[in-house]
Design a protein around this motif. Sequence first.
Motif, short mmCIF file in Angstrom:
data_model
loop_
_atom_site.label_atom_id
_atom_site.label_comp_id
_atom_site.label_asym_id
_atom_site.label_seq_id
_atom_site.Cartn_x
_atom_site.Cartn_y
_atom_site.Cartn_z
N PHE A 1 0.82 -1.20 0.00
CA PHE A 1 0.00 0.00 0.00
C PHE A 1 0.86 1.26 0.00
CE2 PHE A 1 -2.53 3.14 2.59
CZ PHE A 1 -3.36 3.51 1.56
N ARG A 2 1.85 1.29 0.85
CA ARG A 2 2.68 2.48 0.97
C ARG A 2 3.54 2.71 -0.28
NH1 ARG A 2 4.40 2.36 7.44
NH2 ARG A 2 2.34 3.03 8.20
N GLU A 3 4.05 1.63 -0.86
CA GLU A 3 4.88 1.78 -2.05
C GLU A 3 4.05 2.25 -3.24
OE1 GLU A 3 7.89 -0.84 -4.89
OE2 GLU A 3 7.44 -1.53 -2.86
N ASN A 4 2.89 1.62 -3.45
CA ASN A 4 2.02 2.04 -4.55
C ASN A 4 1.50 3.46 -4.34
OD1 ASN A 4 1.78 0.19 -6.68
ND2 ASN A 4 0.56 -1.21 -5.44
N LYS A 5 1.19 3.79 -3.10
CA LYS A 5 0.67 5.13 -2.78
C LYS A 5 1.73 6.20 -3.08
CE LYS A 5 0.14 6.25 1.55
NZ LYS A 5 -0.39 6.39 2.92
N ALA A 6 2.96 5.94 -2.68
CA ALA A 6 4.04 6.90 -2.94
C ALA A 6 4.22 7.12 -4.43
CB ALA A 6 5.33 6.39 -2.30
N ARG A 7 4.10 6.04 -5.20
CA ARG A 7 4.24 6.14 -6.64
C ARG A 7 3.13 7.00 -7.24
NH1 ARG A 7 4.48 0.43 -9.31
NH2 ARG A 7 6.14 0.32 -7.77
N MET A 8 1.90 6.82 -6.77
CA MET A 8 0.77 7.59 -7.29
C MET A 8 0.83 9.05 -6.87
SD MET A 8 -2.32 4.84 -6.93
CE MET A 8 -2.38 3.42 -8.04
N LYS A 9 1.34 9.31 -5.68
CA LYS A 9 1.51 10.70 -5.26
C LYS A 9 2.47 11.43 -6.19
CE LYS A 9 0.62 10.86 -0.27
NZ LYS A 9 1.26 11.06 1.06
N ALA A 10 3.58 10.75 -6.50
CA ALA A 10 4.59 11.37 -7.34
C ALA A 10 4.14 11.53 -8.78
CB ALA A 10 5.88 10.54 -7.28
N ARG A 11 3.46 10.52 -9.31
CA ARG A 11 3.10 10.53 -10.73
C ARG A 11 1.84 11.31 -11.03
NH1 ARG A 11 2.55 5.18 -14.69
NH2 ARG A 11 2.05 6.33 -16.59
N TYR A 12 0.81 11.16 -10.17
CA TYR A 12 -0.50 11.74 -10.47
C TYR A 12 -0.88 12.91 -9.57
CZ TYR A 12 -0.92 7.25 -12.90
OH TYR A 12 -0.70 6.15 -13.70
N LYS A 13 -0.03 13.24 -8.60
CA LYS A 13 -0.33 14.29 -7.64
C LYS A 13 -1.62 13.98 -6.87
CE LYS A 13 3.17 16.36 -9.50
NZ LYS A 13 4.50 16.23 -8.85
N ALA A 14 -1.82 12.70 -6.59
CA ALA A 14 -3.03 12.28 -5.88
C ALA A 14 -3.02 12.80 -4.45
CB ALA A 14 -3.13 10.76 -5.89
N GLN A 15 -4.21 13.10 -3.96
CA GLN A 15 -4.34 13.64 -2.60
C GLN A 15 -5.05 12.67 -1.67
OE1 GLN A 15 -6.34 16.92 -4.68
NE2 GLN A 15 -5.21 18.29 -3.32
N GLY A 16 -5.95 11.87 -2.20
CA GLY A 16 -6.67 10.89 -1.40
C GLY A 16 -6.53 9.52 -2.02
N PHE A 17 -6.66 8.48 -1.18
CA PHE A 17 -6.40 7.13 -1.67
C PHE A 17 -7.46 6.14 -1.18
CE2 PHE A 17 -2.48 9.48 -1.38
CZ PHE A 17 -1.92 9.27 -2.62
N ILE A 18 -7.68 5.13 -2.03
CA ILE A 18 -8.57 4.03 -1.68
C ILE A 18 -7.79 2.73 -1.85
CG2 ILE A 18 -10.68 2.77 -2.28
CD1 ILE A 18 -11.81 5.41 -3.36
N PRO A 19 -7.35 2.11 -0.77
CA PRO A 19 -6.71 0.80 -0.91
C PRO A 19 -7.69 -0.20 -1.51
CG PRO A 19 -7.13 1.32 1.41
CD PRO A 19 -7.44 2.55 0.63
N TYR A 20 -7.22 -0.91 -2.53
CA TYR A 20 -8.09 -1.79 -3.31
C TYR A 20 -7.53 -3.21 -3.29
CZ TYR A 20 -10.40 -3.71 -7.50
OH TYR A 20 -11.10 -4.49 -8.37
N PHE A 21 -8.20 -4.09 -2.56
CA PHE A 21 -7.84 -5.50 -2.52
C PHE A 21 -8.48 -6.17 -3.73
CE2 PHE A 21 -7.71 -3.89 1.80
CZ PHE A 21 -6.51 -4.39 2.27
#
Length: 314
Positions: A77-97
Amino acid sequence: MRKTWKIKENNITEPFPYRSFSAYAKDAFGMKVYKVPIHLKGSCPNRDGTAGVGGCIFCGEEGGSFEWIQGSVREQFRENKARMKARYKAQGFIPYFQNFTGTYLPLADFKENLEAVAEEDIVGVSVSTRPDCVDDDYLSVAKEIFPDKVVTFELGLQSANEKTLDAINRGHGIDEFIDASKRIKEKGLRLAVHMILDLPWDSRDDVLRGAELLARVGADEVKIHNLYVAKHTKLADMYTAGTFVPLPMEEFMERVILFLEHLPPETVIGRLLGRAPEKDVLFANWNRSWYYIRDEIVRRMIEENRPQGHLYRK
């Protein structure tokens, strides 16, 4: 009065003639939100002999997902989230199993997985599962852990035709889907449904029945898939042998538009089609880019004035 949509440029951008997930997220959360995929090791009841063996004929060894990062749930979760923050400037997240069946494991493990992603910057959580694997205890645990978040359970239905469900080895029927949907909604949770619209065993009438069924159960979101042929699957064997022939792209696009026309206009469209790495498939997306097919669907909806929901009748 129906809204008139216009094409402003070659690469079509929002607003779309359907309710996209990004539009929903902007309305619901007021920020740019991305789903963060998490890969679970597991199984499904139509793999381990409970409801069948071999799994769905189109499902690969990783349980329907190609996005996989090694590590624990929290690490992924943390690795994917960091990647999305950097690439897409995302502000909120939904962990998706997302892969296999998220609720087909002991309740204690399910709870541990959810607790591992309970971080401040999440706005919700999404769990992919099957209609025959929705237990009230799991729904209650999810609601208890995330009382102030948007909790979504995503049911893989794929088709509203019982014979097609048998043909693809789903291991459940429409009744199980209706029951699971009812219990998800009664808990005050959000319901998403996955549908494959170019299954060759389905007709256009089946596609319309699918839209009517989703409206009837109150689906909040639908994810539309096209049928790709993953390597090392039963469908791959059929494709190689010539007993399975993909429907033409034109037919898929028409089915998507028909489906959207008959859905309620407020239903969120999580995706219009899927994509898969070329190295993992024998056939996908008619050798066209994901964006080309999406834009062509949108273009036709605009030019033919066929927006989502305009043929929906309560």
